[in-house]
Design a protein around this motif. Structure first.
Motif, PDB file in Angstrom:
ATOM      1  N   GLN A 123      48.091  42.011  35.571  1.00 10.23           N
ATOM      2  CA  GLN A 123      47.462  42.254  36.868  1.00 10.23           C
ATOM      3  C   GLN A 123      46.701  43.581  36.845  1.00 10.23           C
ATOM      4  O   GLN A 123      45.605  43.694  37.391  1.00 10.23           O
ATOM      5  CB  GLN A 123      48.505  42.272  37.983  1.00 10.23           C
ATOM      6  N   ALA A 166      43.422  43.063  35.156  1.00  5.25           N
ATOM      7  CA  ALA A 166      42.532  42.280  36.006  1.00  5.25           C
ATOM      8  C   ALA A 166      42.040  43.116  37.196  1.00  5.25           C
ATOM      9  O   ALA A 166      40.856  43.092  37.545  1.00  5.25           O
ATOM     10  CB  ALA A 166      43.262  41.034  36.500  1.00  5.25           C
ATOM     11  N   ASP A 167      42.940  43.902  37.802  1.00  8.74           N
ATOM     12  CA  ASP A 167      42.574  44.756  38.938  1.00  8.74           C
ATOM     13  C   ASP A 167      41.557  45.815  38.543  1.00  8.74           C
ATOM     14  O   ASP A 167      40.632  46.145  39.293  1.00  8.74           O
ATOM     15  CB  ASP A 167      43.816  45.438  39.518  1.00  8.74           C
ATOM     16  N   LYS A 199      38.271  44.169  38.263  1.00  8.05           N
ATOM     17  CA  LYS A 199      37.817  43.744  39.594  1.00  8.05           C
ATOM     18  C   LYS A 199      37.310  44.945  40.402  1.00  8.05           C
ATOM     19  O   LYS A 199      36.284  44.862  41.086  1.00  8.05           O
ATOM     20  CB  LYS A 199      38.988  43.066  40.325  1.00  8.05           C
ATOM     21  N   ARG A 253      33.818  45.995  39.294  1.00  3.49           N
ATOM     22  CA  ARG A 253      32.773  45.101  39.821  1.00  3.49           C
ATOM     23  C   ARG A 253      32.567  45.327  41.319  1.00  3.49           C
ATOM     24  O   ARG A 253      31.436  45.317  41.815  1.00  3.49           O
ATOM     25  CB  ARG A 253      33.164  43.639  39.564  1.00  3.49           C
ATOM     26  N   ALA A 254      33.674  45.559  42.028  1.00  2.00           N
ATOM     27  CA  ALA A 254      33.586  45.761  43.478  1.00  2.00           C
ATOM     28  C   ALA A 254      32.842  47.052  43.823  1.00  2.00           C
ATOM     29  O   ALA A 254      32.112  47.113  44.821  1.00  2.00           O
ATOM     30  CB  ALA A 254      34.982  45.772  44.086  1.00  2.00           C
ATOM     31  N   MET A 259      36.042  44.102  47.710  1.00  2.00           N
ATOM     32  CA  MET A 259      37.204  43.684  46.921  1.00  2.00           C
ATOM     33  C   MET A 259      37.748  42.325  47.364  1.00  2.00           C
ATOM     34  O   MET A 259      38.662  41.794  46.733  1.00  2.00           O
ATOM     35  CB  MET A 259      38.325  44.729  47.042  1.00  2.00           C
ATOM     36  N   LYS A 260      37.234  41.807  48.468  1.00  2.00           N
ATOM     37  CA  LYS A 260      37.729  40.553  49.061  1.00  2.00           C
ATOM     38  C   LYS A 260      39.245  40.618  49.282  1.00  2.00           C
ATOM     39  O   LYS A 260      40.004  39.742  48.852  1.00  2.00           O
ATOM     40  CB  LYS A 260      37.400  39.355  48.167  1.00  2.00           C
TER      41      LYS A 260
END
Ligand code: ZN
Length: 339
Positions: A142, A145-146, A149, A152-153, A219-220
């Protein structure tokens, strides 16, 4: 605590022509900075040895390389007797406490140069210091992946109309700390350079609540994340909200060696394994816009993998003959000695 690591002999490295100076041969090496404060070579080397030992247990091949990091330190003696760091071999491993100390120094100096030049080009510009966070990551998968993410955010966040219209550039860094329950707290620091119009009115200015909403959107996230925003005070040389303080905060360590140098070996092994996995291939510091341009123009070398000897950015003058003092780490006595 681990036992003292066994003596490991490194392979001999290239030796340039030099004149070795017998300086306090056999005595403990002391290296003090301009204000007389001892540089933490020994403390960092001891941590580095523990780190190498953990890597060995975790079966990372690079443990030999890490063990050899800064085993020998060469100083050049200037005409007025001053000792200048001259040659050191660094392992450049991601979590190496020795290399990270040098990296933070180097990144801080480079950022200072970049910001100084950027301000020359845009003297009226202002800076914001943003800290963007998400909920704790529970495991290495995680965390990795975080990390991706969030990168990208941030890219997305900076392209939102209200942000981009006053944006000149930014520098971004990642920091990971370990919580008491073993989860990871991932946050990113951003030093954002904006035009003075950012402060003009409510259609330009972004308050903290709005930054939070924008970050949540980018970040949705289905929860409200913690976002901190500080306006860097212009014309303030020192203090918490100065540009220098924000630059140093941005340039500081990505990970704290204290998080994996605890008294608990199992804990340390777990954290090192997780961080090695999560950080592989990620970028510690990245630049965008004007700051990226300036960095390129100044031809500064790679922060993470470049020269970790001359962290002040000063280039080496060529001399035919140099006077050298050498300090070596003694793995039995666990300290540096002049040789
Ligand atoms: Zn190292």
């Amino acid at each position: 605590m681990l036992k003292q690591p066994k003596l490991h002999l490194p392979t001999p490295r290239e030796r340039p022509e030099e004149e070795k100076v017998a300086y306090k041969s056999g005595e403990v090496m002391h290296d003090k900075n301009s204000v007389g404060k001892e540089r933490p070579w020994r403390k960092r080397k001891l941590e580095n040895i523990r780190y190498a030992e953990y890597l060995k247990i975790l079966e990372f091949k690079k443990h030999h390389k890490v063990h050899d990091c800064a085993e020998e330190i060469k100083y050049k003696i200037t005409a007025d007797g001053e000792f200048k760091l001259y040659q050191v071999w660094f392992c450049k491993s991601r979590l190496c406490p020795l290399c990270n100390w040098r990296r933070a120094m180097k990144a801080g100096k480079q950022l200072e140069l970049i910001l100084e030049e950027a301000l020359k080009r845009q003297p009226k510009s202002r800076f914001l210091f943003l800290t963007l966070t998400i909920r704790n990551s529970v495991d290495r998968e995680q965390l990795k992946a975080d990390l991706a993410k969030m990168g990208r955010a941030i890219y997305k966040l900076m392209r939102y109309k209200k942000v981009s219209k006053n944006l000149l550039g930014y520098v971004r860094s990642t920091e990971i700390t370990v919580n008491q329950d073993g989860s990871y707290h991932l946050h990113m620091h951003l030093l954002v350079m904006v035009t003075p119009t950012y402060f003009k009115d409510s259609s330009n200015y972004i308050p903290q609540t709005e930054w939070t909403k924008l970050w949540q959107k980018a970040m949705k996230l289905d929860y409200t994340p913690i976002v901190n925003v500080e306006v860097v005070k212009p014309n303030q040389a020192k203090g918490k909200s100065s540009l220098k303080a924000s630059a140093l905060e941005t340039a500081k360590y990505q990970t704290k060696s204290a998080d994996y140098m605890t008294d608990d070996d199992d804990w340390n092994l777990q954290v090192i394994g997780d961080l090695e996995f999560a950080l592989r291939g990620s970028r510690q510091i990245s630049f965008a816009g004007l700051l990226k341009e300036v960095r390129k123009d100044l031809q500064l070398d790679d922060m993470a993998n470049g020269d970790l000897v001359h962290t002040d950015g000063a280039s080496e003058e060529i001399q035919a003959k140099v006077q050298i003092a050498v300090a070596k780490f003694d793995f039995q006595k666990m300290n540096y000695f002049w040789s």
